[in-house]
Design a protein around this motif. Structure first.
Motif, PDB file in Angstrom:
ATOM      1  N   LEU A  16      38.725  33.938  31.029  1.00  0.00           N
ATOM      2  CA  LEU A  16      39.845  34.638  31.527  1.00  0.00           C
ATOM      3  C   LEU A  16      40.283  36.205  31.453  1.00  0.00           C
ATOM      4  CD1 LEU A  16      41.761  33.353  27.674  1.00  0.00           C
ATOM      5  CD2 LEU A  16      41.969  32.206  29.411  1.00  0.00           C
ATOM      6  N   VAL A  17      39.198  36.585  31.380  1.00  0.00           N
ATOM      7  CA  VAL A  17      39.218  37.652  32.316  1.00  0.00           C
ATOM      8  C   VAL A  17      38.652  37.682  33.610  1.00  0.00           C
ATOM      9  CG1 VAL A  17      37.582  39.951  32.368  1.00  0.00           C
ATOM     10  CG2 VAL A  17      38.331  39.573  29.816  1.00  0.00           C
ATOM     11  N   SER A  18      38.549  37.031  33.982  1.00  0.00           N
ATOM     12  CA  SER A  18      37.268  36.387  35.702  1.00  0.00           C
ATOM     13  C   SER A  18      38.565  36.440  36.260  1.00  0.00           C
ATOM     14  CB  SER A  18      36.687  35.080  35.467  1.00  0.00           C
ATOM     15  OG  SER A  18      36.963  34.476  35.449  1.00  0.00           O
ATOM     16  N   GLY A  45      26.813  31.064  37.556  1.00  0.00           N
ATOM     17  CA  GLY A  45      27.313  32.334  37.518  1.00  0.00           C
ATOM     18  C   GLY A  45      27.331  32.281  38.440  1.00  0.00           C
ATOM     19  N   VAL A  46      26.490  32.511  39.555  1.00  0.00           N
ATOM     20  CA  VAL A  46      25.443  33.060  40.659  1.00  0.00           C
ATOM     21  C   VAL A  46      26.787  32.278  41.659  1.00  0.00           C
ATOM     22  CG1 VAL A  46      24.500  32.676  42.983  1.00  0.00           C
ATOM     23  CG2 VAL A  46      23.231  33.421  40.551  1.00  0.00           C
ATOM     24  N   LEU A  47      27.203  30.840  41.366  1.00  0.00           N
ATOM     25  CA  LEU A  47      28.261  30.173  43.064  1.00  0.00           C
ATOM     26  C   LEU A  47      29.358  31.020  42.087  1.00  0.00           C
ATOM     27  CD1 LEU A  47      29.183  28.080  44.607  1.00  0.00           C
ATOM     28  CD2 LEU A  47      29.466  26.471  42.713  1.00  0.00           C
ATOM     29  N   TYR A  48      30.039  31.241  40.628  1.00  0.00           N
ATOM     30  CA  TYR A  48      31.282  32.080  40.660  1.00  0.00           C
ATOM     31  C   TYR A  48      30.820  33.539  41.965  1.00  0.00           C
ATOM     32  CZ  TYR A  48      33.216  28.636  37.803  1.00  0.00           C
ATOM     33  OH  TYR A  48      34.339  27.842  36.735  1.00  0.00           O
ATOM     34  N   LEU A  49      29.689  34.436  41.653  1.00  0.00           N
ATOM     35  CA  LEU A  49      29.906  35.465  41.647  1.00  0.00           C
ATOM     36  C   LEU A  49      29.936  35.721  43.371  1.00  0.00           C
ATOM     37  CD1 LEU A  49      26.698  37.440  39.576  1.00  0.00           C
ATOM     38  CD2 LEU A  49      29.572  37.869  39.632  1.00  0.00           C
ATOM     39  N   LEU A  50      29.107  34.502  43.558  1.00  0.00           N
ATOM     40  CA  LEU A  50      29.404  34.293  45.852  1.00  0.00           C
ATOM     41  C   LEU A  50      31.013  33.777  45.969  1.00  0.00           C
ATOM     42  CD1 LEU A  50      26.234  32.393  45.757  1.00  0.00           C
ATOM     43  CD2 LEU A  50      26.227  34.702  46.627  1.00  0.00           C
ATOM     44  N   PRO A  55      39.891  33.041  45.398  1.00  0.00           N
ATOM     45  CA  PRO A  55      40.481  32.940  44.011  1.00  0.00           C
ATOM     46  C   PRO A  55      40.018  32.035  43.898  1.00  0.00           C
ATOM     47  CG  PRO A  55      41.707  32.389  45.972  1.00  0.00           C
ATOM     48  CD  PRO A  55      41.132  33.284  46.363  1.00  0.00           C
ATOM     49  N   ILE A  56      38.727  30.710  44.129  1.00  0.00           N
ATOM     50  CA  ILE A  56      38.465  29.949  43.291  1.00  0.00           C
ATOM     51  C   ILE A  56      38.092  30.171  41.732  1.00  0.00           C
ATOM     52  CG2 ILE A  56      36.884  28.113  43.291  1.00  0.00           C
ATOM     53  CD1 ILE A  56      37.133  28.512  46.948  1.00  0.00           C
ATOM     54  N   PRO A  57      36.936  31.237  41.713  1.00  0.00           N
ATOM     55  CA  PRO A  57      36.718  31.749  40.042  1.00  0.00           C
ATOM     56  C   PRO A  57      37.796  31.654  39.378  1.00  0.00           C
ATOM     57  CG  PRO A  57      35.808  32.697  41.679  1.00  0.00           C
ATOM     58  CD  PRO A  57      36.369  31.876  42.516  1.00  0.00           C
ATOM     59  N   ALA A  58      39.087  32.117  39.583  1.00  0.00           N
ATOM     60  CA  ALA A  58      39.858  32.991  38.947  1.00  0.00           C
ATOM     61  C   ALA A  58      40.601  31.714  38.719  1.00  0.00           C
ATOM     62  CB  ALA A  58      40.795  34.356  39.720  1.00  0.00           C
ATOM     63  N   VAL A  59      40.697  31.360  38.994  1.00  0.00           N
ATOM     64  CA  VAL A  59      41.613  29.994  38.279  1.00  0.00           C
ATOM     65  C   VAL A  59      41.071  28.862  37.755  1.00  0.00           C
ATOM     66  CG1 VAL A  59      42.498  27.507  39.531  1.00  0.00           C
ATOM     67  CG2 VAL A  59      43.531  29.306  40.477  1.00  0.00           C
TER      68      VAL A  59
END
Length: 139
Positions: A16-18, A45-50, A55-59
Motif C-alpha cells: 500500500l505504501v507503494s 521487485g526490479v520490474l516494479y522499480l523499472l 502509475p502501474i506499480p502503484a495501482v
C-alpha cells in the motif's frame, strides 16, 4: 539457512505504501516493489522499480495490498512461506535448514487429498497434479 516467515500484514503495508507518490527532483516517483522484495520475488521487485515512473506499480501495489489483507492466512503462508505458518515456524525445531512441521503438514494434506479422490470429488488426474505439487514443497 531458513529465512524468516513473511508476515502478510507487513507485506500489505509495504504494498500500500507503494501507492504514495514521492516528489523527487520534480518527478513523482513511487516506492514501487518493496513488498515484492520483502516476499522474496526479486525479479518482480526490479520490474516494479523499472516502472516506478508510471502509475502501474502503484495501482498493482494497492490491489496486492488489499489482496494480502483479505487473503486467508493459510493461503498466504502457502503462497509466500512455503506452506509454513508463522506460528508453526516459531514452535517447530529446525533440522538441516527445514522446518520439521512442514513435512507433517504436507502428509496431512496428502491424506485429505486422497480422501477427496476416494470420495469421487476430484479426478485421478487432479489428484496426481495436486499430489505432485504438495510433494514438490518438501524439497
Amino acid at each position: 539457512m531458513l529465512s524468516k516467515p513473511k508476515n502478510r500484514k507487513i507485506a500489505a503495508i509495504l504494498a500500500l505504501v507503494s501507492a504514495v507518490p514521492l516528489p523527487l527532483l520534480g518527478v513523482s516517483l513511487h516506492l514501487a516493489g518493496l513488498h515484492k522484495f520483502y516476499l522474496g520475488q526479486k525479479w518482480w521487485g526490479v520490474l516494479y522499480l523499472l516502472l516506478a515512473f508510471t502509475p502501474i506499480p502503484a495501482v498493482a501495489g494497492v490491489i496486492e495490498g488489499v489482496w494480502y489483507l483479505i487473503q486467508d492466512p493459510d493461503e498466504f503462508d502457502q503462497n509466500f512461506n512455503e506452506g509454513v505458518s508463522l506460528e508453526e515456524a516459531s514452535q517447530s525445531p529446525v533440522v538441516a535448514g527445514k522446518v520439521v512441521g512442514k513435512v507433517s503438514t504436507i502428509a496431512q494434506d496428502l491424506r485429505e487429498l486422497d480422501q477427496l479422490r476416494q470420495d469421487g470429488l476430484i479426478s485421478e488426474y487432479e489428484f496426481e497434479q495436486k499430489r505432485r505439487k504438495l510433494l514438490d514443497r518438501i524439497h
